[in-house]
Every structure is written in C-alpha cells, then in structure tokens.
Design an enzyme around this catalytic site. Structure first.
Site, PDB file in Angstrom:
ATOM      1  CG  HIS A 116      48.794 -26.804 -39.333  1.00  0.00           C
ATOM      2  ND1 HIS A 116      48.022 -25.729 -39.704  1.00  0.00           N
ATOM      3  CD2 HIS A 116      49.533 -26.370 -38.297  1.00  0.00           C
ATOM      4  CE1 HIS A 116      48.294 -24.697 -38.934  1.00  0.00           C
ATOM      5  NE2 HIS A 116      49.199 -25.063 -38.066  1.00  0.00           N
TER       6      HIS A 116
ATOM      7  CE1 TYR B  59      57.014 -20.155 -34.418  1.00  0.00           C
ATOM      8  CE2 TYR B  59      56.246 -22.340 -35.048  1.00  0.00           C
ATOM      9  CZ  TYR B  59      55.986 -21.060 -34.586  1.00  0.00           C
ATOM     10  OH  TYR B  59      54.694 -20.694 -34.300  1.00  0.00           O
TER      11      TYR B  59
END
Ligand code: RFL
Ligand code: PHB
Length: 410
Positions: A72, A200
């Site tokens: 990623h 996050y």
C-alpha cells in the site's frame, strides 16, 4: 559451546541477524528464554517500510511476504468524525509499504533457520552476559537443568525491552531517555475483511486505528486508559466503541466478527545510548521502544540488524572494526528520527487526559494544516516512510551496498 556471534533473543531482530550472518558466512547461536510456540504466537506489528521489505527480499525472506502481504501507498487520517485525508507516501517520496504480520515474519525466519540447520536454544533460563568488555566475552545460562557456557567473539543483545543485555552496560556508561504516555492501546485481531486503507482516527472519545494483515484478517486498536481491564471489553463493546470513533461512512464499512486475539499495550518512547559496550551490541527493542503510532518498532529492529550484520561482515571479511565502531551512531540517527516521528504522531492523534482547550485547539489546527497543505503532507510522508540506510564507507558486500543504494535512489 563456542560460536562467532552469540545472539540473545529469538524475536525478529535476533532471528533476522542470525539469518543475515549465516548468509555472510558467519556462525551464530540464538539463546531464547521462551518456547518456540510462545515466540510464534505473539501478535504484534504489521506495517513494513520499504527498507524492511528490501532487506527481507534481498535475504531470501520475501517469497511468502510478496504472495500474502498487502502493498500500500500510505495512510489515511480522519478527525472529529469528519472525512479525512490520505498521506500519499508513494506520490511524495516514491516509497511503498507492505502490510504483513510480524507473526508471519517470525514463522518465515524460523523456517529459514530450520532449513539451514541453525541453532536456536529456547527455554534458556537465567541468561548472563560475562566479560563483554574483553576480547573473549561469553554467555552463561541454564537449560534443561544444566549450566551452559557459550564462548563467542561478539554478543548481540536482541532480547527486547525487558531483556538482560542492556542491563549489562555499566550505569556510568549507559544513558536512557524515556517518555511514558498516559494511555494504552487495546488491540483486536479478527477474521473479517479489513478496510481498504490503514486509517488513523483522532476523535473526542480517543484515538482509533484500522489496520490489516490479509484480505481476511483485520487488526484494530482503541486508545484506552492505563487501568483498563481486558475482561471489561467484550467484542460487542469493542466494535461499538470503534465505530463511534470513525466517520459514518467508514464506521458502516467496518465488518465486525468474533475477535481471535485481544490485548492491551502501554505506550512508551525509550532510547538507550550507546547501543554498544565492548563486544556487546544492542539491536531492536533492547535498545529502543517507540509508541506503535508510527508503526516503526519492527522496522527499527530490521535497520539495526542491517547495520550490525554489515559491520560484522566487514570485521570478519577484512578485519576492519570501522563499521562496528560506527554502529551505535549510525543506528541511532535512524532511531531518533523514528522516535521523533512516533512521538509527533502520538501527540497529533491521541486525546490526552487533562489537556487544556488550548492544547485541543492547537492539535486541531495542526490537523487542519496537514489536511490543507501539500507541503505538510509531503513532510509527514517523508518521516512516516522512514530514513534511507546510510551507505557504508567500507565496501563490504556488494549485496548490502546495493540495498542501501537502491533505497537511497528512491
Ligand atoms: P522482541 O520481539 O521483543 O523479541 C525479544 C526476544 O527476546 C526474548 N528475551 C530473552 N531471551 C533470552 N534471555 C532473556 N533474558 C530474554 N529476555 C527476553 C523474548 O522472549 C523475545 O523473544 O524484540 P525485537 O526482536 O527487537 O523486535 C521488536 C518488535 O517486536 C517490536 O518493535 C514491534 O512489535 C513493535 N510494534 C510495531 N512495529 C512496527 O514496526 N510496525 C507496527 O505496526 C508495530 N505495531 C508493535 C505494534 C508492538 C506492539 N506491542 C504489543 C508492543 C503493535 C503493538 C500492539
Ligand atoms: C498494525 O497493523 O498492527 C499497526 C499498523 C499501524 C500502526 C501500528 C500498528 O501505526
């Protein structure tokens, strides 16, 4: 018993060092206090930097990672329940990441060790490091009721934060730098498909993180108070709290299911200097701890081992102690960079008990700046990606230098 390098600890640092030394013709013995089953059952890190991926591949450990890991390009940050932004590390610095569990890396390392007939002495008790500031250091321990003495040229202390190696450095020499955070992370592993990105979240209820291990395995974390008891957190409570910390669209996309592991980890920053005393060298968590917010702990263990194996290869190859002498300084440059980044992200993303409205506004302003400034995003991308390895001045092995140069060229 006798060997060239005695390695204390069969975590990723110790096992990778043993593998890299073997490939450079250097013999080692690994001494581990726990059982092999215990070491292989620990669920920990999951995000590998490009440098880590390169080191694993160039040491014959990339096959399963490339098959099962999830490459990623960066990570998403969401805050206050609003749609967030993506830190595109690939776009800004040309580096990628791999989601691949530390548990799988440990399995790969033990399998490689078995193939070459490497020696890992598990369930060693009362491990002691002796005469580390002489040319004849040794490790003493008890195993299966017998006292064992292992003579060696060097000792690598890869025994994690609670190990004995760091404590073998005299207090007059050792300096320790520490920051303890007033919260922990409650982690859950579940056999459910993860969100497509690592996300996050900064939320008034506290930090949350959505991560992944494979297309059918997700890893999630919640910021929790330090006095949290795991028994108070049923799966249902966990999923409910997690979803509250994400914006609606992401919360709806989270697939819930029974947890297969649940644990609480406190957050701490810690650095020990120097990372060497005499013929004993520290690597990995034995020398430093970072809060997991930056996903740097395992990556630092790998970079320490890269520098240490290169230095030992130079010593055994041409007798030069130069890289061994520079090991601590070289490793610490990368360590402090990761320590700073992890501390910064921890401050940016968590809700601190007792923080003032001023602190809160300043945090929101920083998040807003990151969301709206391409320059701020590029700076964070560079730090989150991790520093390049320093090239060796001594020419050691073309392979190690090629890794350093390939990484530096990116
Ligand atoms: P380890 O893995 O702690 O291994 C040390 C080994 O030494 C053994 N030992 C001894 N052996 C002999 N004699 C003694 N006296 C001994 N004392 C201890 C232990 O049994 C053990 O087998 O350290 P190492 O090899 O330096 O590896 C470090 C990593 O494990 C650690 O930094 C990472 O897991 C940190 N971490 C993360 N790092 C990342 O890069 N990316 C992440 O996404 C990430 N997420 C995490 C994390 C750590 C977490 N926890 C639980 C601390 C997420 C979490 C929740
Ligand atoms: C994980 O997948 O365990 C993970 C991911 C990112 C972090 C910490 C842990 O910052």
């Amino acid at each position: 018993m006798k060997t060239q390098v005695a390695i204390i600890g069969a975590g990723p640092a110790g096992m990778l060092l043993s593998e890299m030394l073997h490939q450079r013709g250097i013999e080692s013995v690994v001494i581990e206090q726990r059982s092999r089953e215990h070491v292989l059952s620990r669920i920990r890190a999951g995000v590998l930097e490009q440098t880590t991926v390169d080191v694993l591949r160039s040491n014959g450990l990339g096959e399963r990672m490339d098959r099962e890991g999830h490459p990623h390009d960066g990570m998403k940050i969401v805050w206050s329940g609003k749609e967030g932004f993506f830190i595109d590390v690939r776009r800004h610095v040309g580096k990628r990441f791999m989601a691949y569990g530390q548990t799988s890396i440990q399995e790969d390392l033990f399998a490689a060790c078995d193939r070459r007939g490497g020696v890992v002495l598990t369930e060693a008790e009362d491990v002691r490091l002796v005469d580390i500031d002489t040319k004849r250091p040794r490790v003493m321990f008890r195993r299966r009721g017998e006292e064992v003495r292992l003579d060696c040229d060097f000792i690598a202390g890869c025994d994690g934060f609670h190990g004995v190696s760091r404590k073998a450095i005299p207090p007059s020499v050792l300096r320790e730098f520490e920051k303890v955070y007033p919260f922990g992370w409650l982690g859950v592993l579940s056999e459910t498909p993860p969100l497509p990105d690592i996300v996050y979240a900064n939320h008034p209820r506290g930090f949350a993180l959505a991560s992944m291990r494979s297309p059918q395995l997700s890893r999630y974390y919640l910021q929790v108070p330090l006095d949290t008891h795991i028994d108070d957190w049923s799966d249902e409570r966990f999923w409910d709290e997690l979803k509250q910390r994400y914006p609606r669209e992401l919360a709806d996309a989270i697939v819930t299911g029974p947890s297969i592991e649940k644990s609480i980890a406190p957050l701490r920053s810690f650095v020990a200097e120097p990372m060497r005393h005499g013929r004993m060298f520290l690597a990995g968590d034995a020398a430093h701890i970072v809060p997991p917010t930056g996903a740097k702990g395992l990556n630092l263990a790998v970079s320490d081992v890269f520098y240490l194996s290169r230095a030992l290869a130079a010593f055994y190859g041409n007798g030069s102690p130069n890289l061994l002498d520079r090991y601590s300084d070289m490793a610490l440059r990368r360590v402090w960079s990761a320590v700073r980044t992890s501390w910064y992200l921890t401050n940016l993303l968590h809700r601190f008990p007792g923080s003032s409205e001023f602190d809160q506004r300043a945090q929101e302003s920083e998040l807003h700046y990151l969301q709206t400034s391409i320059h701020a995003q590029a700076a964070l991308a560079e730090q989150y990606a991790g520093l390049d390895f320093e090239a060796a001045v001594d020419r050691v092995s073309a392979e190690d230098d090629a890794t350093a140069i390939a990484v530096a060229a990116r």
